[in-house]
Design a protein around this motif. Structure first.
Motif, short mmCIF file in Angstrom:
data_model
loop_
_atom_site.label_atom_id
_atom_site.label_comp_id
_atom_site.label_asym_id
_atom_site.label_seq_id
_atom_site.Cartn_x
_atom_site.Cartn_y
_atom_site.Cartn_z
N ASP A 188 62.19 57.78 88.01
CA ASP A 188 63.11 56.76 88.51
C ASP A 188 62.72 55.35 88.12
O ASP A 188 63.45 54.40 88.42
N LEU A 189 61.57 55.20 87.48
CA LEU A 189 61.09 53.86 87.16
C LEU A 189 61.29 53.47 85.71
O LEU A 189 61.27 52.30 85.37
N ARG A 190 61.50 54.45 84.86
CA ARG A 190 61.44 54.18 83.43
C ARG A 190 62.54 53.25 82.93
O ARG A 190 62.28 52.35 82.13
N ILE A 191 63.75 53.47 83.36
CA ILE A 191 64.88 52.73 82.80
C ILE A 191 64.85 51.26 83.19
O ILE A 191 65.27 50.38 82.43
N TYR A 192 64.32 50.95 84.39
CA TYR A 192 64.31 49.55 84.86
C TYR A 192 63.59 48.60 83.90
O TYR A 192 64.21 47.64 83.40
N PRO A 193 62.31 48.80 83.58
CA PRO A 193 61.67 47.85 82.67
C PRO A 193 62.21 47.95 81.25
O PRO A 193 62.20 46.97 80.51
N PHE A 194 62.69 49.13 80.87
CA PHE A 194 63.24 49.32 79.53
C PHE A 194 64.43 48.39 79.30
O PHE A 194 64.49 47.65 78.31
N LEU A 195 65.39 48.41 80.22
CA LEU A 195 66.58 47.58 80.07
C LEU A 195 66.28 46.11 80.34
O LEU A 195 66.89 45.23 79.72
N ALA A 196 65.36 45.84 81.26
CA ALA A 196 65.00 44.45 81.54
C ALA A 196 64.40 43.79 80.31
O ALA A 196 64.73 42.64 79.98
N LEU A 197 63.51 44.50 79.62
CA LEU A 197 62.90 43.94 78.41
C LEU A 197 63.92 43.84 77.28
O LEU A 197 63.89 42.89 76.49
N ALA A 198 64.83 44.79 77.20
CA ALA A 198 65.87 44.73 76.18
C ALA A 198 66.70 43.46 76.33
O ALA A 198 67.04 42.81 75.33
N ASP A 199 67.01 43.08 77.55
CA ASP A 199 67.77 41.85 77.78
C ASP A 199 66.98 40.61 77.36
O ASP A 199 67.55 39.63 76.89
N ILE A 200 65.65 40.66 77.52
CA ILE A 200 64.82 39.54 77.08
C ILE A 200 64.83 39.43 75.55
O ILE A 200 64.98 38.34 74.99
N LEU A 201 64.69 40.54 74.87
CA LEU A 201 64.57 40.54 73.41
C LEU A 201 65.90 40.30 72.72
O LEU A 201 65.97 39.58 71.71
N TYR A 202 66.97 40.90 73.23
CA TYR A 202 68.25 40.90 72.52
C TYR A 202 69.34 40.07 73.20
O TYR A 202 70.45 39.99 72.68
N GLY A 203 69.02 39.47 74.34
CA GLY A 203 70.06 38.84 75.14
C GLY A 203 70.75 39.90 75.97
O GLY A 203 70.45 41.09 75.86
N THR A 204 71.69 39.52 76.79
CA THR A 204 72.41 40.49 77.62
C THR A 204 73.27 41.36 76.72
O THR A 204 74.26 40.89 76.15
N LYS A 273 77.95 30.02 71.48
CA LYS A 273 78.01 29.74 72.91
C LYS A 273 76.71 29.13 73.42
O LYS A 273 76.54 28.90 74.62
N GLY A 274 75.79 28.86 72.51
CA GLY A 274 74.53 28.24 72.89
C GLY A 274 73.42 29.23 73.21
O GLY A 274 72.33 28.82 73.63
N GLU A 275 73.66 30.52 73.02
CA GLU A 275 72.64 31.53 73.27
C GLU A 275 71.91 31.87 71.98
O GLU A 275 72.53 32.06 70.93
N CYS A 276 70.59 31.96 72.06
CA CYS A 276 69.79 32.33 70.88
C CYS A 276 68.71 33.31 71.32
O CYS A 276 67.62 32.92 71.71
N ALA A 277 69.04 34.58 71.27
CA ALA A 277 68.10 35.61 71.69
C ALA A 277 66.93 35.69 70.71
O ALA A 277 67.08 35.41 69.51
N PRO A 278 65.74 36.08 71.18
CA PRO A 278 64.56 36.19 70.30
C PRO A 278 64.78 37.06 69.07
O PRO A 278 64.18 36.82 68.03
N ILE A 279 65.66 38.08 69.16
CA ILE A 279 65.87 38.95 68.01
C ILE A 279 66.39 38.18 66.81
O ILE A 279 66.11 38.54 65.65
N ILE A 280 67.09 37.08 67.04
CA ILE A 280 67.62 36.27 65.94
C ILE A 280 66.48 35.64 65.16
O ILE A 280 66.44 35.67 63.92
N VAL A 281 65.52 35.06 65.87
CA VAL A 281 64.37 34.44 65.22
C VAL A 281 63.55 35.50 64.48
O VAL A 281 63.04 35.25 63.38
N MET A 282 63.42 36.68 65.08
CA MET A 282 62.65 37.75 64.44
C MET A 282 63.30 38.22 63.15
O MET A 282 62.62 38.45 62.14
N TYR A 283 64.62 38.36 63.15
CA TYR A 283 65.32 38.75 61.93
C TYR A 283 65.24 37.65 60.87
O TYR A 283 65.22 37.94 59.67
N GLN A 284 65.19 36.40 61.31
CA GLN A 284 65.02 35.30 60.35
C GLN A 284 63.67 35.40 59.65
O GLN A 284 63.55 35.10 58.45
N ALA A 285 62.64 35.82 60.38
CA ALA A 285 61.32 35.98 59.78
C ALA A 285 61.34 37.07 58.71
O ALA A 285 60.63 36.97 57.70
#
Length: 503
Positions: A188-204, A273-285
């Motif tokens: 019951d714990l696995r999906i919570y941090p998985f999706l929470a971190l996905a939102d950090i890396l990729y935006g909502t 819209k002013g959003e710049c998720a970390p994945i954008i910077v990573m793909y730029q690299a």
């Protein structure tokens, strides 16, 4: 082509037969490795205690990780405080005492990580060039491209979002039984941090992308299981064999690459819209040649799958300990009522490393380190550790169980869950336990996501403990009798969560 495949399959079958019938390859490999890689004491009279080689994996990965806790005790009692195992055909020297670990790790910034953690070619295809397993300029480039969302400063901006993620996840678990419900550790714990971190890396991410991401998990789990079992997939020639493991590896990597490309495209659509998720910077690299596409995909895999699996184990044990020790739960609840009075105080509290909640995490990870042995890394220069001369390039592994539990620093109650010890005397400050405690590693190669991981764990613990009293039960609702020497969480164990009533 088919005749070549049939020939290789026949060779593999012959190897399996000889191994099972006579264990011949284990004996021959042991003799060869001892002659090829001798390690002697300073006076040349004594060889480094070394385990015999077991074909085809040596002592990795099954013996080192899946059976790590029991082997930590068994190997230590049989071979002493410093000895050598084999991960495949690679020798790894096990360190168990703070003095020896300091001797080796005082210049950990110069160390080189073992190629694919000495786990073979199948592991190399999965995670061999991820951030945690590369060194030198390759590591520095990857770190620069991916570290921004994981700094302490960045993590403070996730507090409100993480609390909301935790609240929504709990709501999904207790939707049908809000007054009393059961939490299954791990499941019951696995999906919570998985999706929470996905939102950090990729935006909502959209619901469609979220569903596709969850669909990838079973395939990744299967690939990881193949890697852990080892066998012929350790060797590069095995990629030509018509194995289920090879087919599943190709399918996972294709699905993972496609999903990341789509998540990046979705993130790009939000830039206006002013959003710049970390994945954008990573793909730029990747686009400017700083890092390779494969290295980024493997690093994202490491962040979302490999590291989170470890974190979920730590979170599960934290809940078990809180439920098993009512006085710990009572003290934590009292601290929460005092500390969490407004959003600003919540941020300060969750980011603190000196309160009782943080000490609970430290103590849980001390007693139940999720990985018994660390990732192997090599010193660039010769070392004398104890009485042994260890040549440059020797690979070292930290025995976390020996360090975190059996070291005299933690006595006399070393096996007891007691968070209070982290505010007492010699273990009050991090530097006091620098080489006596293994959690996120040592030096500049310390785990990149440590602040985010701690925040995820704390947010969920806070949301549960504030709203529910937690106890240990079995799946049928019967009381669970806790024993301190419980190491593996039985599948029937549950964390019963009963709604708190304000008095």
């Amino acid at each position: 082509m088919y005749s070549a495949i049939a020939f290789l399959a026949a060779i593999a079958a012959s190897i399996v037969f000889l191994t099972r019938r006579y264990n011949a390859l284990s004996h021959l490999s042991t003799a060869y490795l001892h002659l090829r890689y001798p390690i002697k004491s300073a006076d040349g009279k004594e060889g480094l205690p070394t385990l015999p080689f077991n074909w085809p994996n040596g002592q990795g990965n099954i013996e080192k990780y899946l059976r790590g806790r029991e082997n930590s005790t068994k190997w230590g009692s049989q071979y002493g405080s410093i000895y050598r195992i084999w991960s495949g055909f690679h020798g790894e020297i096990i360190l168990t005492t703070p003095n020896d670990i300091e001797t080796v790790f005082r210049d950990s910034h110069t160390h080189l990580k073992a190629n694919a953690n000495d786990s073979g070619h199948y592991m190399y295809q999965l995670l061999g060039i991820c951030l945690g397993l590369v060194s030198g300029q390759e590591w520095r480039s990857l770190r620069k491209a991916t570290e921004a969302p994981f700094t302490r400063t960045a993590t403070t901006t996730y507090v409100e979002g993480m609390m909301n993620h935790a609240k929504l996840h709990i709501a999904s678990l207790c939707e049908t039984k809000p007054e009393k419900w059961q939490l299954r550790p791990y499941a019951d714990l696995r999906i919570y941090p998985f999706l929470a971190l996905a939102d950090i890396l990729y935006g909502t991410i959209s619901s469609e992308l979220k569903a596709r991401l969850l669909e990838i998990i079973p395939g990744r789990d299967s690939v990881f299981a193949h890697m852990m079992m080892g066998g012929v997939t350790r060797y590069p020639w095995a990629k030509y064999l018509p194995l289920k493991a090879n087919r599943e590896m190709r399918q996972f990597k294709q699905a993972w690459a496609r999903w990341n490309d789509d998540a990046h495209a979705e993130a790009m659509n939000k830039v206006e819209k002013g959003e710049c998720a970390p994945i954008i910077v990573m793909y730029q690299a990747v686009a400017n040649g700083s890092i390779s596409r494969e290295a980024l995909l493997q690093t994202l895999d490491e962040m979302l799958f490999a590291n989170l699996d470890v974190s979920i184990g730590a979170l599960a044990w934290s809940f078990v300990f809180i439920a098993a020790y009512p006085h710990v739960q009572a003290r934590l609840l009292s601290e929460l009522k005092t500390a969490l009075v407004d959003p600003e105080s919540t941020e300060t509290y969750l980011m603190s490393q000196s309160n009782y909640l943080h000490h609970i995490l430290l103590e849980g990870s001390r007693l139940r380190p999720v990985a018994a042995f660390s990732v192997a890394q090599a010193c660039p220069t010769q070392r004398q550790v104890g009485t042994y001369n260890l040549p440059a390039g020797s690979k070292f592994v930290v025995d976390a169980h020996a360090l975190n539990v059996r070291d005299p620093l933690w006595g006399p109650d070393n096996t007891t869950f007691r968070p209070e010890r982290w505010a007492e005397g010699g273990v009050k400050r991090a530097k006091d336990v620098r080489y006596c405690y293994w959690r996120f590693g040592f030096g500049p190669r310390v785990c990149l996501g440590k602040y985010v991981v701690d925040l995820m764990m704390k947010a969920l613990i806070v949301q549960v403990v504030r709203g529910w009293e937690v106890k240990l039960e079995d799946e049928k609702g019967g009381a669970w009798v806790w024993e301190e020497d419980t190491w593996a969480l039985p599948p029937e164990l549950r964390i019963a969560c009963e709604k708190r009533r304000e008095r």
